[in-house]
Design a protein around this motif. Structure first.
Motif, mmCIF file in Angstrom:
data_model
loop_
_atom_site.group_PDB
_atom_site.id
_atom_site.type_symbol
_atom_site.label_atom_id
_atom_site.label_comp_id
_atom_site.label_asym_id
_atom_site.label_seq_id
_atom_site.Cartn_x
_atom_site.Cartn_y
_atom_site.Cartn_z
ATOM 1 N N LEU A 278 10.775 8.133 33.960
ATOM 2 C CA LEU A 278 10.229 9.378 34.502
ATOM 3 C C LEU A 278 8.718 9.293 34.646
ATOM 4 O O LEU A 278 8.152 9.665 35.686
ATOM 5 C CB LEU A 278 10.597 10.545 33.591
ATOM 6 C CG LEU A 278 12.005 11.106 33.697
ATOM 7 C CD1 LEU A 278 12.320 11.982 32.487
ATOM 8 C CD2 LEU A 278 12.165 11.911 34.981
ATOM 9 N N PHE B 199 17.862 5.126 37.672
ATOM 10 C CA PHE B 199 17.783 5.120 36.212
ATOM 11 C C PHE B 199 18.771 4.125 35.571
ATOM 12 O O PHE B 199 18.755 3.953 34.359
ATOM 13 C CB PHE B 199 18.049 6.526 35.664
ATOM 14 C CG PHE B 199 16.904 7.478 35.849
ATOM 15 C CD1 PHE B 199 15.855 7.509 34.942
ATOM 16 C CD2 PHE B 199 16.869 8.338 36.938
ATOM 17 C CE1 PHE B 199 14.796 8.391 35.106
ATOM 18 C CE2 PHE B 199 15.810 9.224 37.106
ATOM 19 C CZ PHE B 199 14.775 9.249 36.197
ATOM 20 N N ALA C 151 14.687 6.527 29.686
ATOM 21 C CA ALA C 151 14.632 7.536 30.750
ATOM 22 C C ALA C 151 13.244 8.170 30.826
ATOM 23 O O ALA C 151 12.695 8.367 31.916
ATOM 24 C CB ALA C 151 15.690 8.603 30.518
ATOM 25 N N PHE D 45 17.807 14.654 31.894
ATOM 26 C CA PHE D 45 16.506 14.021 32.102
ATOM 27 C C PHE D 45 15.440 15.060 32.450
ATOM 28 O O PHE D 45 14.271 14.911 32.080
ATOM 29 C CB PHE D 45 16.595 12.978 33.204
ATOM 30 C CG PHE D 45 17.396 11.754 32.835
ATOM 31 C CD1 PHE D 45 17.829 11.544 31.534
ATOM 32 C CD2 PHE D 45 17.733 10.802 33.799
ATOM 33 C CE1 PHE D 45 18.566 10.420 31.182
ATOM 34 C CE2 PHE D 45 18.458 9.670 33.466
ATOM 35 C CZ PHE D 45 18.880 9.477 32.161
ATOM 36 N N GLY E 32 16.890 17.604 38.379
ATOM 37 C CA GLY E 32 17.959 16.664 38.061
ATOM 38 C C GLY E 32 19.317 17.333 37.982
ATOM 39 O O GLY E 32 19.428 18.526 37.706
ATOM 40 N N SER F 230 10.158 21.501 35.425
ATOM 41 C CA SER F 230 11.380 20.700 35.384
ATOM 42 C C SER F 230 12.578 21.620 35.572
ATOM 43 O O SER F 230 12.653 22.686 34.953
ATOM 44 C CB SER F 230 11.500 19.946 34.057
ATOM 45 O OG SER F 230 10.413 19.053 33.883
ATOM 46 N N VAL G 287 10.035 17.922 38.409
ATOM 47 C CA VAL G 287 11.252 17.133 38.237
ATOM 48 C C VAL G 287 12.455 18.032 38.483
ATOM 49 O O VAL G 287 12.491 19.172 38.027
ATOM 50 C CB VAL G 287 11.333 16.532 36.818
ATOM 51 C CG1 VAL G 287 12.667 15.816 36.600
ATOM 52 C CG2 VAL G 287 10.167 15.573 36.578
ATOM 53 N N GLY H 155 20.999 13.714 35.225
ATOM 54 C CA GLY H 155 19.635 14.073 35.615
ATOM 55 C C GLY H 155 19.202 15.426 35.113
ATOM 56 O O GLY H 155 18.007 15.683 34.950
ATOM 57 N N CYS I 163 16.280 13.392 39.775
ATOM 58 C CA CYS I 163 17.033 12.581 38.815
ATOM 59 C C CYS I 163 18.520 12.599 39.145
ATOM 60 O O CYS I 163 19.128 13.664 39.292
ATOM 61 C CB CYS I 163 16.807 13.096 37.395
ATOM 62 S SG CYS I 163 15.075 13.104 36.893
ATOM 63 N N GLN I 164 19.102 11.432 39.205
ATOM 64 C CA GLN I 164 20.467 11.198 39.654
ATOM 65 C C GLN I 164 21.532 11.732 38.698
ATOM 66 O O GLN I 164 21.283 12.000 37.525
ATOM 67 C CB GLN I 164 20.677 9.687 39.781
ATOM 68 C CG GLN I 164 20.559 9.008 38.403
ATOM 69 C CD GLN I 164 20.753 7.520 38.434
ATOM 70 O OE1 GLN I 164 19.979 6.810 39.048
ATOM 71 N NE2 GLN I 164 21.802 7.036 37.774
#
Length: 427
Positions: free
Chosen positions: A114, A78, A110, A142, A135, A155, A133, A139, A49-50
């Motif tokens: 995802l 995103f 978002a 996110f 980020g 995550s 995930v 992110g 995630c950016q």
């Protein structure tokens, strides 16, 4: 929250080192993502995630890095609802642009994106295992949303902004959550972190880390706030968590033993380099010998290391610690100084003296390739053993250091002239 249902499919376009894929989300429109594949061609999946600057060069570089670690990595755009294909750099005009885009980002969108990205990963033929995930900044938030609203197996969020406003879901973690915080981060200050820790610290699936003295974006290369130490430590913790949850599992001992065999038995510089990443480095700390990058390190191996060790060189294992990303080896390094040893005693003519020294190597891997080596030993002991340092006049020991490593019952404190005065029966 009911899990959002999305349609997802991908078509391929070549770009950069990876590929760009188009993803169908929760509307008729498609958004893109940068996909990086591991060297083995298959692996577990990661949605990357950016930050607020879009899928820019930093995001692509991070995707490539995680791919080297063995993951199939997808970095979705995103911001596609506000402006497609945005790539910004963190200068003042771009920050203003990014903040305007950020105003239009909704958490529910978002989560939808995802889930779409996770669906795409699970349908790819390269996927082998579960998905997670990771980020950064925006992110990072996110990643928290992924842990509370998706079925990602793990995550990981770096300096996420706004998590303290989403803690109503803290008791609903669906999977492992790892969060990294910067101690000096004004965007997630001490007060915000206190709220997050109060809500999450007791959750068995949550691991929270604070890095004192560093600021927001400490893991972004070329950032004024980039901190190599904190970034490396956070990355190691992230990879360790990913390995435990997703894999892939690499036998680092087998990889390291093969590297040592090629160095000390086969003595083949090219074969040794083939066990390493494309731009590795080696640093022998006491003498600062080695090399940074393929060309320099190969030159070092070929002309100053592999063929520069005495014929009777031996390494006697003492201990070995194997982690998720690195090995720590403790050995006795033994040799007779019958030739000039460029890396250990540069410029010193052979003395024909026998030497034993305790030596510690910290060996880092990226995926199944060796990334770097930090090698430590006591140069004072080496110099004492070959007669270049008079141990009678300096607080150094010779071969006794090696002997005591092997037998801890040998006398301690022999260099301390005041040791006898602290004895219970001392006058």
């Amino acid at each position: 929250m009911t899990r959002l249902k999305v349609r997802a499919k991908a078509t391929l376009e070549k770009t950069m080192a990876g590929i760009t894929i188009k993803i169908s989300g929760d509307s008729a429109r498609k958004f893109t993502g940068y996909l990086a594949l591991p060297p083995a061609g298959r692996g577990p999946g990661l949605v990357l995630c950016q930050e607020i600057f879009g899928v820019n060069a930093f995001v692509r570089k991070m995707a490539d890095l995680y791919a080297e670690e063995g993951y199939v990595v997808l970095a979705p755009d995103f911001f596609w609802r506000q402006e497609e294909g945005i790539e910004l750099e963190p200068d003042e005009p771009s920050i203003k642009h990014a903040m305007r885009l950020l105003e239009g980002v909704r958490d529910e969108d978002a989560v939808s994106d995802l889930n779409a990205a996770l669906t795409v990963l699970r349908r790819r033929p390269e996927l082998d295992g579960q998905c997670g995930v990771v980020g950064f900044c925006l992110g990072g938030k996110f990643a928290y949303l992924a842990a509370t609203h998706t079925d990602a197996a793990i995550s990981i969020g770096y300096y996420g902004v706004g998590i303290e406003d989403l803690l109503d879901r803290a008791d609903h973690l669906k999977s492992k959550l790892v969060l990294h915080f910067a101690g000096n981060d004004a965007f997630c200050d001490e007060s915000a972190r206190a709220k997050i820790f109060a809500a999450l610290q007791q959750q068995k699936n949550a691991s929270l880390y604070v890095y004192p003295g560093v600021d927001h974006a400490f893991a972004r290369f070329a950032s004024p706030h980039f901190d190599k130490r904190a970034s490396a430590l956070a990355h190691d913790r992230s990879i360790a968590a990913l390995r435990r949850t997703l894999g892939p599992d690499f036998d680092l001992e087998v990889l390291w033993e093969r590297h040592l065999q090629l160095e000390f038995e086969v003595r083949d510089a090219d074969a040794t380099m083939a066990t390493m990443v494309s731009e590795p480095y080696v640093n022998h700390i006491p003498t600062m010998t080695g090399g940074v990058g393929y060309t320099s390190l190969r030159r070092f191996y070929q002309h100053h290391f592999i063929h520069a060790n005495p014929p009777d060189t031996r390494q006697i294992p003492i201990s070995r610690t194997v982690g998720a990303t690195q090995i720590v080896d403790e050995v006795l390094f033994c040799f007779t100084h019958t030739c000039e040893i460029d890396w250990l005693l540069p410029g010193v003519s052979p003395t024909a003296r026998y030497v034993e020294i305790p030596l510690v190597g910290i060996v880092k891997f990226r995926g199944d390739k060796l990334c770097h080596e930090h090698i430590y030993w006591d140069q004072g002991s080496v110099l004492a053993q070959i007669g270049l340092l008079d141990a009678e006049h300096f607080p150094v020991a010779g071969i006794e250091t090696a002997r005591k490593v092997m037998d801890e019952t040998l006398p301690s404190n022999t260099l301390m002239k005041r040791w006898a005065k602290s004895a219970p029966d001392a006058p």
